[in-house]
Motif scaffolding. Structure first.
Motif, short mmCIF file in Angstrom:
data_model
loop_
_atom_site.label_atom_id
_atom_site.label_comp_id
_atom_site.label_asym_id
_atom_site.label_seq_id
_atom_site.Cartn_x
_atom_site.Cartn_y
_atom_site.Cartn_z
N UNK A 487 -2.90 -4.01 10.20
CA UNK A 487 -2.49 -3.22 11.43
C UNK A 487 -0.34 -3.83 10.87
N UNK A 488 -0.44 -5.24 11.62
CA UNK A 488 0.36 -4.86 12.07
C UNK A 488 1.24 -6.41 10.38
N UNK A 489 0.53 -5.65 9.15
CA UNK A 489 1.31 -6.51 8.08
C UNK A 489 1.92 -4.78 7.15
N UNK A 493 2.51 -5.60 0.13
CA UNK A 493 1.83 -4.78 -1.09
C UNK A 493 1.25 -5.26 -1.96
N UNK A 494 0.01 -6.57 -1.78
CA UNK A 494 -0.10 -7.59 -2.86
C UNK A 494 -1.60 -8.03 -2.03
N UNK A 510 -2.88 -1.17 4.98
CA UNK A 510 -1.86 -1.30 5.15
C UNK A 510 -1.14 -0.05 3.93
N UNK A 511 -0.22 0.11 4.73
CA UNK A 511 0.95 1.55 4.16
C UNK A 511 1.23 1.60 2.86
N UNK A 534 -3.13 4.84 1.81
CA UNK A 534 -1.91 3.89 0.88
C UNK A 534 -1.50 4.81 0.33
N UNK A 535 0.20 5.98 0.28
CA UNK A 535 0.26 6.48 -0.24
C UNK A 535 1.27 5.73 -1.48
#
Length: 592
Positions: A487-489, A493-494, A510-511, A534-535
């Motif tokens: 949630x908080x990340x 990105x990887x 993470x989004x 994850x768009x």
């Protein structure tokens, strides 16, 4: 940086005085400079009606201006005729020449640059009187030929001489002696022994700043080297000692390379380096030293002692090195008592401490407060106490990979004071849980090859700047990942979850995620909602799972407009992947 000139076709090194780049660079090989004289070329203005008269030029060669003849790379076996007497720059590199005819060369008395790099010229094919008439020659390049001895005489006007990568066993007093303008001499990769290097080899040549004698057969540092030297390359020889006083006159020396030799403690005197008042970079790695040398100059910024036999670091030997920035002690024999508490404290300016591959059982105590990078992988560290890192609050990189850390032996406040830490590597330990108290400043966290069995939100709370998280090669199952773990990340990105025991794609990722590694798990199904969170996903790795033809729902990737890579190789059956319409290409189905 290596630049290449079309006219000469040979790289010219750029010796960087910045020591960080020197740490990452191997021996810089010299070569001809960029097309000397070409920068002044003048060409007719557009619209001029007059045409210059045709110039005589040897067949197949190019003559871009009146003083330049380029015959490089033409497979020539005979020295070309019809070279204009006005030539100042002659390139014959990358041919098959075996000899230089004196009568042809003597005509070219105005030559300033002669490039013979990469031919087949032997010493017999280079007559002693070959250069007598070249009284204006400044740059000569005869590297990568078949010379067994150096020319007995080179012109007094010389500035750069490159005889590297030959078979030279001997040089003579007037090869490089009595050259007041000589700046750079390259003799590396030859067969020179000390007997082939006369004591007056550089007499009268006191402007030499770069001398490369690496990869020869020298057994000791030659005496009577030019006092003007700034860079001295002696690596890859058979040097076992530095005679007393051999480096006493080189007060301008900034870089000294002695790695890959046979130096022992007895081969260095207490005053060996004490006169080098400008020395900034000293490489003594890959020798047989058992102790840090004495008498090190206080100007040192980089000290490379890796791959020796050092068992103990004596604090007195480092006292006074307040400007030292990089200390490399990797692959020595430092044990539990090898770094006494406070031994490195005098190094107030130390930026990086490299201790890879020793036998240390704990983090060294009382480290310099300004230390930015501590590299300790492949040691025997078993515990990390609450105050072990308290003395280094400015650490930005901490590498403790491949030690013996267990979760119970990592104190919950071990990282509390590291508020500037950006990279933490704990890979290859024995952790079963994520460490507590991780700094909010982290950008990269590596925990691969541990024994992690569970992920909970609390250890990852507050890591809103984390961009890369590696959890590969653990024992994680989807049910072991607690709700809200990701949630908080918000900046992640990887994410690497490869080679675990996941049976499906973990939910609520993470989004910001752009790269997701799930290869080597037990995933047999990818549902239509697997990637709804994850768009921004660009690359997805699903190879070596348990996927079949119909395992991936057709709608799984519809909300991923940036997706470019989907790897499904190595599954039981070929999997056809339908990328979103906005993607530039559609990957083909891959078999196992």
């Amino acid at each position: 940086m290596v630049t290449r000139c079309p006219a000469w076709g040979h790289p010219e090194p750029s010796l960087n005085s910045q020591w960080l780049s020197l740490l990452l660079l191997p021996l810089l090989l010299p070569g001809p400079p960029p097309a000397l004289g070409m920068e002044d070329a003048s060409f007719p203005h557009l619209g001029e009606s007059s045409q210059p008269p045709p110039r005589a030029c040897p067949p197949r060669c190019s003559c871009p201006r009146a003083d330049t003849v380029d015959c490089a790379g033409l497979d020539l076996r005979v020295f070309p005729d019809n070279i204009t007497r006005a030539a100042q720059h002659l390139s014959l590199q990358n041919n098959q020449l075996q000899e230089l005819p004196y009568n042809e060369l003597s005509r070219l008395s105005g030559l300033r640059t002669l490039n013979l790099h990469n031919n087949l010229i032997s010493s017999e094919g280079l007559p002693d009187e070959a250069f007598e008439s070249l009284t204006q020659l400044q740059h000569i390049y005869v590297a990568h030929n078949k010379l067994s001895v150096a020319p007995q005489f080179l012109p007094r006007s010389l500035r750069v001489a490159d005889l590297a990568a030959n078979e030279v066993t001997e040089i003579f007093p007037l090869t490089f002696g009595e050259k007041p303008a000589l700046r750079s001499v390259y003799l590396h990769n030859n067969q020179l022994s000390n007997a082939g290097l006369p004591p007056d080899a550089f007499h009268g040549s006191q402007a030499v700043v770069t001398l490369s004698l690496s990869s020869n057969r020298l057994s000791y540092v030659p005496p009577s080297l030019p006092s003007s030297l700034e860079r001295l390359h002696l690596q890859n020889n058979l040097i076992s000692k530095v005679p007393r006083g051999a480096l006493s006159r080189q007060t301008h020396l900034r870089e000294l390379y002695l790695q890959h030799n046979q130096l022992t403690d007895s081969g260095l005197h207490a005053t060996t380096f004490s006169k080098l008042h400008g020395l900034e970079y000293l490489d003594l790695s890959h020798n047989q030293l058992a102790a840090v040398p004495a008498g090190l100059p206080h100007t040192l910024a980089v000290l490379h002692l890796g791959r020796n036999r050092i068992r103990w670091v004596e604090a007195a030997r480092l006292r006074g090195l307040r400007g030292l920035r990089y200390l490399l002690l990797q692959h020595n024999q430092l044990g539990a008592a090898g770094l006494p508490a406070g031994a490195l404290r005098p190094l107030r300016g130390l930026h990086t401490l490299h201790l890879y591959g020793n036998g240390l059982d704990r983090v060294p105590q009382a480290l310099p407060r300004r230390l930015r990078a501590l590299v300790l992988p492949h040691n025997r560290v078993t515990t990390l106490g609450a105050r072990d890192l308290a003395a280094t609050p400015g650490l930005a990189e901490l590498n403790l990979a491949y030690n013996r850390l267990a979760s119970a032996c990592v104190h919950r406040r071990a990282f509390r004071r590291l508020r500037a830490l950006r990279s933490l590597d704990l890979a290859g330990n024995q952790l079963t849980l994520l460490p507590s108290g991780l700094p909010a400043s982290l950008r990269t966290l590596r925990l691969q090859r541990n024994q992690l069995r569970a992920l909970e939100p609390e250890p990852l709370a507050g890591l809103d700047q984390l961009q890369e998280l590696c959890l590969a090669h653990n024992r994680l199952r989807v049910g072991d990942i607690g709700p809200g773990t990701w949630h908080e990340l918000q900046a992640l990105q990887v994410l690497d979850l490869s080679h675990n025991e996941l049976s499906f794609v973990p939910p609520d990722l993470p989004e910001a995620l752009e790269e997701l590694h799930l290869q080597g798990n037990r995933i047999s199904h990818v549902g239509p909602e697997a990637f709804l969170s994850t768009p921004r996903l660009r690359a997805l790795f699903l190879r070596a799972n348990r996927l079949h033809v119909t395992s991936i729902a057709p709608e799984a990737f519809l909300g991923l407009p940036h997706l470019r890579v989907v790897d499904t190789t190595g599954n039981p059956e070929p999997v056809l992947v339908q990328l979103p319409p906005t993607a530039p290409r559609r990957p083909r189905a891959e078999g196992p």
